[in-house]
Design an enzyme around this catalytic site. Structure first.
Site, PDB file in Angstrom:
ATOM      1  N   LYS A 135      75.851  -4.618  20.002  1.00 30.22           N
ATOM      2  CA  LYS A 135      76.911  -5.596  19.711  1.00 30.22           C
ATOM      3  C   LYS A 135      76.621  -6.327  18.390  1.00 30.22           C
ATOM      4  O   LYS A 135      76.611  -5.710  17.358  1.00 30.22           O
ATOM      5  CB  LYS A 135      77.048  -6.575  20.878  1.00 30.22           C
ATOM      6  CG  LYS A 135      76.994  -5.923  22.257  1.00 30.22           C
ATOM      7  CD  LYS A 135      78.174  -5.011  22.512  1.00 30.22           C
ATOM      8  CE  LYS A 135      78.254  -4.594  23.962  1.00 30.22           C
ATOM      9  NZ  LYS A 135      78.124  -3.161  24.205  1.00 30.22           N
ATOM     10  N   TYR A 184      77.503  -8.223  33.669  1.00 29.38           N
ATOM     11  CA  TYR A 184      78.166  -7.009  33.146  1.00 29.38           C
ATOM     12  C   TYR A 184      78.204  -5.957  34.263  1.00 29.38           C
ATOM     13  O   TYR A 184      77.199  -5.748  34.953  1.00 29.38           O
ATOM     14  CB  TYR A 184      77.339  -6.524  31.950  1.00 29.38           C
ATOM     15  CG  TYR A 184      77.820  -5.282  31.270  1.00 29.38           C
ATOM     16  CD1 TYR A 184      79.117  -5.158  30.803  1.00 29.38           C
ATOM     17  CD2 TYR A 184      76.935  -4.226  31.057  1.00 29.38           C
ATOM     18  CE1 TYR A 184      79.535  -4.014  30.154  1.00 29.38           C
ATOM     19  CE2 TYR A 184      77.341  -3.076  30.399  1.00 29.38           C
ATOM     20  CZ  TYR A 184      78.644  -2.982  29.956  1.00 29.38           C
ATOM     21  OH  TYR A 184      79.045  -1.842  29.309  1.00 29.38           O
ATOM     22  N   ARG A 244      56.718   8.991  20.435  1.00 27.22           N
ATOM     23  CA  ARG A 244      57.384   8.209  21.488  1.00 27.22           C
ATOM     24  C   ARG A 244      56.927   6.752  21.507  1.00 27.22           C
ATOM     25  O   ARG A 244      57.622   5.876  21.994  1.00 27.22           O
ATOM     26  CB  ARG A 244      57.111   8.865  22.844  1.00 27.22           C
ATOM     27  CG  ARG A 244      58.162   8.582  23.886  1.00 27.22           C
ATOM     28  CD  ARG A 244      57.947   9.399  25.146  1.00 27.22           C
ATOM     29  NE  ARG A 244      56.616   9.288  25.647  1.00 27.22           N
ATOM     30  CZ  ARG A 244      55.815  10.317  25.949  1.00 27.22           C
ATOM     31  NH1 ARG A 244      56.243  11.563  25.806  1.00 27.22           N
ATOM     32  NH2 ARG A 244      54.608  10.124  26.412  1.00 27.22           N
TER      33      ARG A 244
HETATM   34  C1  LIG Z   1      77.039  -8.407  28.340  1.00 28.34           C
HETATM   35  C2  LIG Z   1      76.665  -6.973  28.122  1.00 28.34           C
HETATM   36  N1  LIG Z   1      75.425  -6.577  28.405  1.00 28.34           N
HETATM   37  C3  LIG Z   1      75.034  -5.304  28.229  1.00 28.34           C
HETATM   38  C4  LIG Z   1      75.902  -4.362  27.743  1.00 28.34           C
HETATM   39  C5  LIG Z   1      75.436  -2.942  27.611  1.00 28.34           C
HETATM   40  O1  LIG Z   1      75.125  -2.624  26.318  1.00 28.34           O
HETATM   41  P1  LIG Z   1      75.203  -1.118  25.773  1.00 28.34           P
HETATM   42  O2  LIG Z   1      76.653  -0.817  25.584  1.00 28.34           O
HETATM   43  O3  LIG Z   1      74.407  -1.179  24.531  1.00 28.34           O
HETATM   44  O4  LIG Z   1      74.576  -0.253  26.826  1.00 28.34           O
HETATM   45  C6  LIG Z   1      77.202  -4.723  27.411  1.00 28.34           C
HETATM   46  C7  LIG Z   1      78.153  -3.722  26.879  1.00 28.34           C
HETATM   47  O5  LIG Z   1      79.318  -3.931  26.768  1.00 28.34           O
HETATM   48  C8  LIG Z   1      77.605  -6.064  27.624  1.00 28.34           C
HETATM   49  O6  LIG Z   1      78.856  -6.455  27.376  1.00 28.34           O
END
Ligand SMILES: Cc1ncc(COP(=O)(O)O)c(C=O)c1O
Length: 399
Positions: free
Chosen positions: A219, A122, A68
């Protein structure tokens, strides 16, 4: 000096060399080293003796202890990300971007604290504030992304953290991050930035005064739409708190996924340049179309965030939005359904283009979204932009 410690190297070189420490890529008994850190899968680590076990110590981050706590594959990715943020002490990895955001907020806030959360965050980040943080007794105020140095007036005696995301999700407002972090520092308030859009290549966050830089590695860093992960990269002052919380929350990531993200990271510089170029070609074309209302892209002159973006960012990624002038929801659906080269799907930053409808009016409270025209978000991929533009022309004809 190991390669990772050489801060004079430029980001593209660091992307190639990051995390490839000799002890992780070679073994003198095998007579050489391999290019990529291999996938070290482990739960149990075997010790030579009880003395050895006792000597290892719980806090170790780059000596094997227990699965872990990571293996060299995990450390290699963390190391490579730390190297990209001048001023960083270390990086922690989480199973998703959402997990990274939530873990960071949990680590830095306690009952009775007040959080300033940007209104263009987000949506799941907002949901965490209104849900688990509220239940814990942390109060959140959502603030206007364009507040700039005016953030000073919103800081309360209990304010412990200002959370930023720039450009903002769905509506792409650019925040005056240096102004906000300068105020935060003089008032003893920490700052945390969701830097997923820019990555440290386009915006080195810690160099701009941010204490904790978050990225959804799902991403652009991963870049191939086949792995989920998140990261927090932090200053020396904040790092121990984040690490302790990550350990207590049992946050662990798969070495296989780390190898995928590391593979993506090696080409981030060239991919990002092409994403930006292709995105701008598409955005400029859309801006000239009568069917389009506004194009929300900070790299376009005339965009409300253009000046700040020009001052602070080294380039653009390929994610932006635009409105369909005078259209309704049904027309937006016809437009999207008519596209062949833009997959309909969440996430972004992969090599393939994606499209989703977005509805910021449903979630904003501090800077209300009142544009009546329906909004579309594009993640422009690595296809030839001429093919993408022809596809969008087909979509507009279906309006
Ligand atoms: C700006 C932003 N932050 C965080 C996230 C979350 O990432 P994850 O999909 O890896 O949980 C996203 C996902 O679309 C995002 O667009």
């Amino acid at each position: 000096m190991s390669k990772r410690d050489d801060d004079s190297l430029r980001p593209a070189t660091k992307l190639v060399q990051g995390g490839r420490r000799p002890e992780w890529t070679g073994d003198p008994r095998l007579g050489g080293s391999i290019v990529n850190p291999p996938v070290w899968r482990a739960s149990t680590i075997l010790y030579d003796s009880i003395a050895d076990l006792k000597a290892r110590g719980h806090a170790t981050h780059d000596k094997l202890y227990y699965g872990r706590r990571g293996t060299p594959t995990v450390w290699a990715l963390a190391d490579a990300l730390t190297a990209l943020e001048p001023g960083a002490e270390g990086t922690l990895l989480y199973p998703s971007g959402v997990a990274a955001n939530s873990a960071g907020l949990l680590a830095l806030l306690s009952p009775g604290d007040h959080l300033l959360m940007v209104d263009s965050a987000y949506e799941p980040t907002r949901a965490f504030c209104n849900g688990m943080l509220a239940r814990m007794g942390v109060r959140t105020s959502f603030y206007d992304p364009l507040v700039g140095a005016g953030i000073a007036e919103l800081i309360e005696p209990e304010t412990r953290l200002i959370f930023l995301e720039s450009p903002g999700s769905l509506t792409f407002e650019v925040q005056d991050i240096p102004a906000i972090t300068a105020v935060a520092r003089t008032r003893g308030v920490l700052t945390m930035l969701d830097n997923t859009w820019a990555t440290p290549l386009l915006f080195p966050a810690l160099a701009h005064g941010v204490d904790v830089a978050m990225m959804s590695l799902t991403k652009y860093a991963g870049g191939h739409s086949d792995a989920m992960m998140g990261s927090l990269t932090a200053t020396k002052a904040v790092w121990p708190k984040l690490r302790q919380a990550a350990y207590q929350l049992g946050q662990a990531v798969s070495p296989d996924d780390c190898a995928l993200i590391l593979r993506g990271l090696r080409t981030l510089d060239v991919r990002m340049a092409r994403h930006g170029e292709n995105g701008l070609a598409v955005a400029n074309w859309l801006a000239g179309r009568a069917e389009v209302g506004r194009v929300l892209h900070p790299a376009l002159p005339g965009d409300r965030g253009h000046e700040l973006w020009t001052r602070d960012f080294k380039g653009t990624s390929g994610l932006f939005g635009f409105t369909l002038k005078g259209a309704d929801e049904a027309a937006r659906t016809r437009f999207i359904d008519a596209l062949d080269h833009f997959g309909i799907g969440f996430s972004w930053g992969g090599y393939e283009s994606l499209v989703v409808p977005s509805n910021p009016a449903d979630i904003r409270t501090a800077r209300v979204w009142s544009d009546p025209d329906p909004l579309v978000r594009l993640s422009v991929g690595l296809e030839d932009p001429a093919d993408l533009i022809a596809d969008l022309a087909r979509g507009l004809a279906a309006l």
